[in-house]
Scaffold this motif. Sequence first.
Motif, mmCIF file in Angstrom:
data_model
loop_
_atom_site.group_PDB
_atom_site.id
_atom_site.type_symbol
_atom_site.label_atom_id
_atom_site.label_comp_id
_atom_site.label_asym_id
_atom_site.label_seq_id
_atom_site.Cartn_x
_atom_site.Cartn_y
_atom_site.Cartn_z
ATOM 1 N N THR A 50 0.840 -1.203 0.000
ATOM 2 C CA THR A 50 0.000 0.000 0.000
ATOM 3 C C THR A 50 0.874 1.252 0.000
ATOM 4 O O THR A 50 0.579 2.226 -0.708
ATOM 5 C CB THR A 50 -0.916 0.004 1.244
ATOM 6 N N GLY A 51 1.945 1.221 0.790
ATOM 7 C CA GLY A 51 2.862 2.361 0.846
ATOM 8 C C GLY A 51 3.466 2.661 -0.508
ATOM 9 O O GLY A 51 3.596 3.818 -0.910
ATOM 10 N N ILE A 92 -0.486 17.148 1.245
ATOM 11 C CA ILE A 92 -0.936 15.760 0.994
ATOM 12 C C ILE A 92 -0.918 14.955 2.303
ATOM 13 O O ILE A 92 -1.849 14.203 2.581
ATOM 14 C CB ILE A 92 -0.058 15.098 -0.087
ATOM 15 N N ILE A 93 0.127 15.139 3.098
ATOM 16 C CA ILE A 93 0.217 14.422 4.380
ATOM 17 C C ILE A 93 -0.948 14.828 5.286
ATOM 18 O O ILE A 93 -1.563 13.980 5.940
ATOM 19 C CB ILE A 93 1.570 14.705 5.062
ATOM 20 N N PHE A 94 -1.259 16.119 5.294
ATOM 21 C CA PHE A 94 -2.376 16.619 6.119
ATOM 22 C C PHE A 94 -3.694 16.008 5.643
ATOM 23 O O PHE A 94 -4.527 15.597 6.436
ATOM 24 C CB PHE A 94 -2.430 18.144 6.043
ATOM 25 N N ALA A 100 0.136 5.559 7.437
ATOM 26 C CA ALA A 100 0.598 4.911 6.211
ATOM 27 C C ALA A 100 1.304 5.887 5.269
ATOM 28 O O ALA A 100 1.989 5.466 4.339
ATOM 29 C CB ALA A 100 -0.579 4.265 5.489
ATOM 30 N N PHE A 101 1.123 7.186 5.518
ATOM 31 C CA PHE A 101 1.787 8.183 4.677
ATOM 32 C C PHE A 101 2.150 9.357 5.582
ATOM 33 O O PHE A 101 1.454 10.359 5.648
ATOM 34 C CB PHE A 101 0.839 8.619 3.541
ATOM 35 N N VAL A 146 8.753 6.847 0.878
ATOM 36 C CA VAL A 146 7.604 7.285 1.677
ATOM 37 C C VAL A 146 7.896 6.908 3.124
ATOM 38 O O VAL A 146 8.472 5.859 3.404
ATOM 39 C CB VAL A 146 6.284 6.643 1.171
ATOM 40 N N ARG A 147 7.541 7.806 4.032
ATOM 41 C CA ARG A 147 7.687 7.496 5.461
ATOM 42 C C ARG A 147 6.383 6.890 5.942
ATOM 43 O O ARG A 147 5.334 7.510 5.865
ATOM 44 C CB ARG A 147 7.991 8.765 6.244
#
Lengths: 153, 151
Positions: A50-51, A92-94, A100-101, A146-147
């Motif tokens: 998924t990541g 995007i992170i917000f 997962a992201f 990706v973290r």
Amino acid sequence: MNKKGFLDDMMDFLFLVVGALLVFALVFGVLGEISSNRVEETNPQVERITGKTNLLAYLRVPVEGTNMADLIVLAEKNPELREKVVKKTEEIIFLFNDQAFSGILIYYPIKEGSAQDVISVGSEFIIPDPGVSLVSPEGKEIKVYVRRSVKKS
Amino acid sequence: MDQKAQFELRKSIYWTISIFVITGVIIASVGVFNSYKSSLVEIPPSLRAEMLSLRFFNSCFPYVDSLGKAHPEVIDLTQFTEKNLNACYSTAAFYGIKTFNFRLQLLKSAREISTDKYYRTDQFQDKHLVLVYDGQSLQEDVLVVFVQESI
């Protein structure tokens, strides 16, 4: 075989059966534990897939008339574009709002006599997953990760 | 009954009991081995749901541009309907609730649809970053897939 001999043989046999059942219980207990661990180990692998799909979608996100992948490549030598990469990534992170992201890590090619050139967005404490490679105009590799923190099951 | 006959009788009883016990142990072993084998090859529900849900952002609601080219990894908001979802993922009429059912939610676009046997008993959920075409432009969005495994 007299009565005593019969009972002796029967007791020996029962001990053998009870012993065998204990060995079976032990073996199947261990096998069951291995089996349950396998399921626990599969879930992080699914999250890794998924990541990776999230990372690929992130690189396709449209921004400034192009997409994130092109913007990251162009930002190597342009501080203004780097700010745009960071700002859009934070948006995007917000929006994603999930472990997962939780961030992005971009490694630009190392130049002679200088330190590693990195764009880092998100928590520093999260180990990045295997990422994807972009190619700079000079044909060098830009790695994007990706973290993603591991979910507690 | 003489001694020899008693000996034969006890031997018969001994072996009768032994055969039952040995047979029981063998049947139990086979059963346990089979159940272990089944558990070993069982695909975890999260992986099955992931594989099933791939279609939701790859092919169920594809954006087709003015040249007729389909962009399978972009969700077209006009195609994001329950009718299209149920055409893309259908379950059996009677036992459909015994398998995976989904609710899809687009966070930024504030749209939500679900399959026809979905009754809001989520077992787990998954988030995917997706691209959405709203009729004018492409934008990023987050597709939340709520998974109802079985009721």
